[in-house]
Design an enzyme around this catalytic site. Structure first.
Site, PDB file in Angstrom:
ATOM      1  N   ASP A  60     -11.764  -0.266  -2.249  1.00  0.00           N
ATOM      2  CA  ASP A  60     -12.086  -0.431  -0.824  1.00  0.00           C
ATOM      3  C   ASP A  60     -11.651   0.811  -0.051  1.00  0.00           C
ATOM      4  OD1 ASP A  60      -9.392  -0.572  -0.975  1.00  0.00           O
ATOM      5  OD2 ASP A  60      -9.173  -2.476   0.088  1.00  0.00           O
ATOM      6  N   CYS A  63      -8.240   2.830  -2.912  1.00  0.00           N
ATOM      7  CA  CYS A  63      -7.883   2.666  -4.329  1.00  0.00           C
ATOM      8  C   CYS A  63      -6.967   3.771  -4.850  1.00  0.00           C
ATOM      9  CB  CYS A  63      -9.125   2.497  -5.190  1.00  0.00           C
ATOM     10  SG  CYS A  63     -10.163   3.941  -5.237  1.00  0.00           S
ATOM     11  N   HIS A 273     -13.288   6.456  -7.434  1.00  0.00           N
ATOM     12  CA  HIS A 273     -12.571   5.203  -7.679  1.00  0.00           C
ATOM     13  C   HIS A 273     -11.556   5.410  -8.803  1.00  0.00           C
ATOM     14  CE1 HIS A 273     -11.695   0.987  -7.690  1.00  0.00           C
ATOM     15  NE2 HIS A 273     -11.725   1.037  -9.008  1.00  0.00           N
TER      16      HIS A 273
END
Length: 286
Positions: A60, A63, A273
């Site tokens: 979100d 991370c 991510h």
């Protein structure tokens, strides 16, 4: 049906999902025969030489914070020096007295609040960071320590308060580096890169155009990973899977780490991510 919906919802809310075998995870995620899938599988195989499992980190835009802090706390055995200092919690007041522009700081969930009012809130976040770090580092039993970390990262209110504290520490570090450079002292190379961007030629711009947006409209860029590492005085070691078989496959932030900085390890497939590898197969050193 309601029960199913609820359990799916809580599972989605999990900040750090339970352990899964790394190669099993890889097979599930990268089935095809494309060059990318092959490279990812090779990358995961290399990570699996050192670590047995992976834990997925909720994505979100926080991370990088979540993965780094979770790893740091999971292995913490003492309070870092910078967290012990007397004036640590005075940071917001001290910085505000020198830099009026910090009033434009955007608190999560509270955009538009004036920094004058939120200096106390950030102080609370810094106190919370110190308290949690101290409590978890004092837990001797590895299983208990893990449970305490899992519990902390299920408490959304506390978790996001900690990220706010990390962001503020990054701003403080950026100001220190910027001032050091201006007064002719040696600064790490990434600091030049940080302030060479059109969007962050000084700490005020860095705050307005970058730090204020982390967690909302974007995550951490690579040069900000260096800043995070410096703020925490941790070496962040990242397996960058899409760079497998290049010399950037394992990247260190900073790339010339201080000897006594602890090391945390993350995994990324795309530099956006981050997940975390857990359970070292054997003792490995940098």
């Amino acid at each position: 049906l309601l029960h199913v919906a609820c359990s799916v919802l809580t599972e989605y809310k999990l900040s750090v999902s339970p352990e899964m075998d790394i190669m099993e995870y890889c097979r599930k995620e990268w089935r095809g025969d494309t060059p990318t899938a092959k490279r990812m599988r090779k990358g995961y195989e290399a990570v699996a030489q050192k670590f047995a499992s992976i834990r997925r980190i909720r994505g979100d835009n926080y991370c990088a914070f979540r993965a780094t802090l979770f790893q740091a706390l999971s292995q913490a055995t003492q309070l870092p020096r910078w967290l012990q200092s007397e004036d640590f919690t005075m940071l917001p007041e001290n910085l505000l007295s020198k830099y009026d522009w910090i009033k434009q700081w955007q608190l999560r969930q509270k955009p538009g609040r004036m920094m004058g009012e939120i200096s106390d809130e950030i102080k609370e976040y810094l106190i919370l960071l110190r308290k949690k770090w101290k409590n978890i580092s004092e837990i001797k039993d590895p299983l208990e320590k893990q449970e305490a970390c899992d519990k902390l990262f299920k408490n959304e209110e506390e978790e996001y308060s900690l990220y706010e504290a990390l962001k503020f520490l990054m701003l403080n570090t950026a100001i220190e580096l910027y001032n050091a450079d201006k007064s002719g002292r040696r600064v790490p190379v990434f600091s030049w890169l940080l302030f060479a961007r059109d969007t962050s030629s000084n700490p005020c711009q860095l705050m307005n155009n970058h730090l204020n947006h982390i967690g909302h409209s974007g995550g951490l860029e690579q040069v900000e990973m260096f800043l995070l590492a410096y703020a925490l005085q941790y070496t962040i070691q990242v397996y960058r899977l899409y760079k497998h078989s290049t010399d950037e496959f394992i990247t260190l932030y900073p790339n010339d780490p201080e000897e006594d900085w602890p090391v945390v390890t993350l995994i990324t497939e795309d530099d956006r991510h981050y997940n975390i590898p857990v359970r070292m197969c054997q003792e490995t050193t940098l």
